[in-house]
Motif scaffolding. Structure first.
Motif, mmCIF file in Angstrom:
data_model
loop_
_atom_site.group_PDB
_atom_site.id
_atom_site.type_symbol
_atom_site.label_atom_id
_atom_site.label_comp_id
_atom_site.label_asym_id
_atom_site.label_seq_id
_atom_site.Cartn_x
_atom_site.Cartn_y
_atom_site.Cartn_z
ATOM 1 N N THR A 106 -5.538 -11.133 9.242
ATOM 2 C CA THR A 106 -6.546 -10.194 9.737
ATOM 3 C C THR A 106 -6.767 -8.994 8.824
ATOM 4 O O THR A 106 -7.784 -8.320 8.936
ATOM 5 N N ASP A 107 -5.819 -8.721 7.926
ATOM 6 C CA ASP A 107 -5.933 -7.569 7.027
ATOM 7 C C ASP A 107 -5.346 -7.973 5.676
ATOM 8 O O ASP A 107 -4.134 -7.974 5.503
ATOM 9 N N LYS A 108 -6.199 -8.317 4.756
ATOM 10 C CA LYS A 108 -5.748 -8.850 3.455
ATOM 11 C C LYS A 108 -4.939 -7.837 2.648
ATOM 12 O O LYS A 108 -4.239 -8.196 1.720
ATOM 13 N N ARG A 109 -5.015 -6.552 3.018
ATOM 14 C CA ARG A 109 -4.200 -5.545 2.319
ATOM 15 C C ARG A 109 -2.765 -5.528 2.835
ATOM 16 O O ARG A 109 -1.879 -5.006 2.186
ATOM 17 N N SER A 110 -2.553 -6.114 4.003
ATOM 18 C CA SER A 110 -1.244 -6.090 4.650
ATOM 19 C C SER A 110 -0.511 -7.410 4.434
ATOM 20 O O SER A 110 -1.126 -8.457 4.311
ATOM 21 N N ARG A 111 0.823 -7.314 4.399
ATOM 22 C CA ARG A 111 1.658 -8.507 4.299
ATOM 23 C C ARG A 111 2.558 -8.574 5.525
ATOM 24 O O ARG A 111 3.039 -7.557 6.005
ATOM 25 N N LEU A 112 2.761 -9.781 6.013
ATOM 26 C CA LEU A 112 3.598 -9.996 7.191
ATOM 27 C C LEU A 112 4.904 -10.667 6.786
ATOM 28 O O LEU A 112 4.949 -11.454 5.836
ATOM 29 N N VAL A 113 5.948 -10.376 7.529
ATOM 30 C CA VAL A 113 7.256 -10.989 7.325
ATOM 31 C C VAL A 113 7.369 -12.169 8.287
ATOM 32 O O VAL A 113 7.111 -12.028 9.490
#
Length: 148
Positions: free
Chosen positions: A92-99
């Motif tokens: 949903t937010d290409k600037r963010s990374r998920l673990v």
């Protein structure tokens, strides 16, 4: 003070909680080591406890675990190097990374929970299931009030 607490056991709630936590964490660590996960440390629990299947940003892990962002980032870095987690772009937010937990990381929670259940059963056998339930209930109520 409770007569079952010896003169060498501090009666401070904080000390008692810390010593019991060390006992509990030690049992979990031992079970994980026996299952081939000896590189998992108690500090890693803050990740394994909270990462859902859909992943989570480090900032949210930090908030849930109530640790500093730098500490959580270091923990996630360690677990990534060990192969327990991976970071992927957020859908949903290409600037963010998920673990996310890897397949190896997904094996930890059930093992830790089983070890925790065995420890609780041992403790219930020592003090009685009703007393242990009362302790857990009181601590849960206190935590709930503090989090409001």
């Amino acid at each position: 003070m409770d007569p079952s607490i010896t003169s060498t056991t501090p009666g401070s709630l904080g000390v008692l909680l810390r010593l019991l936590h060390q006992q509990f964490a030690g049992a979990v660590d031992e079970a994980l080591a026996e299952a081939g996960f000896g590189d998992v440390r108690a500090a890693h629990a803050s990740v394994f406890t909270f990462v859902p299947p859909e992943g989570m940003p480090v900032s949210e892990l930090t908030r849930l675990a109530r640790v500093r962002k730098q500490s959580m980032a270091q923990t996630v870095d360690e677990l990534e190097k060990l192969g327990y987690v991976e970071r992927r772009p957020s859908p949903t937010d290409k600037r963010s990374r998920l673990v996310f937990l890897t397949a190896r990381g997904q094996q930890i929670r059930p093992l830790a929970m089983a070890a925790g259940s065995r420890t609780e059963a041992q403790w219930a056998a020592l003090v009685g299931a009703g007393e242990l339930d009362a302790i857990k209930g009181g601590l849960a109520r206190l935590l709930g009030q503090l989090q409001q």
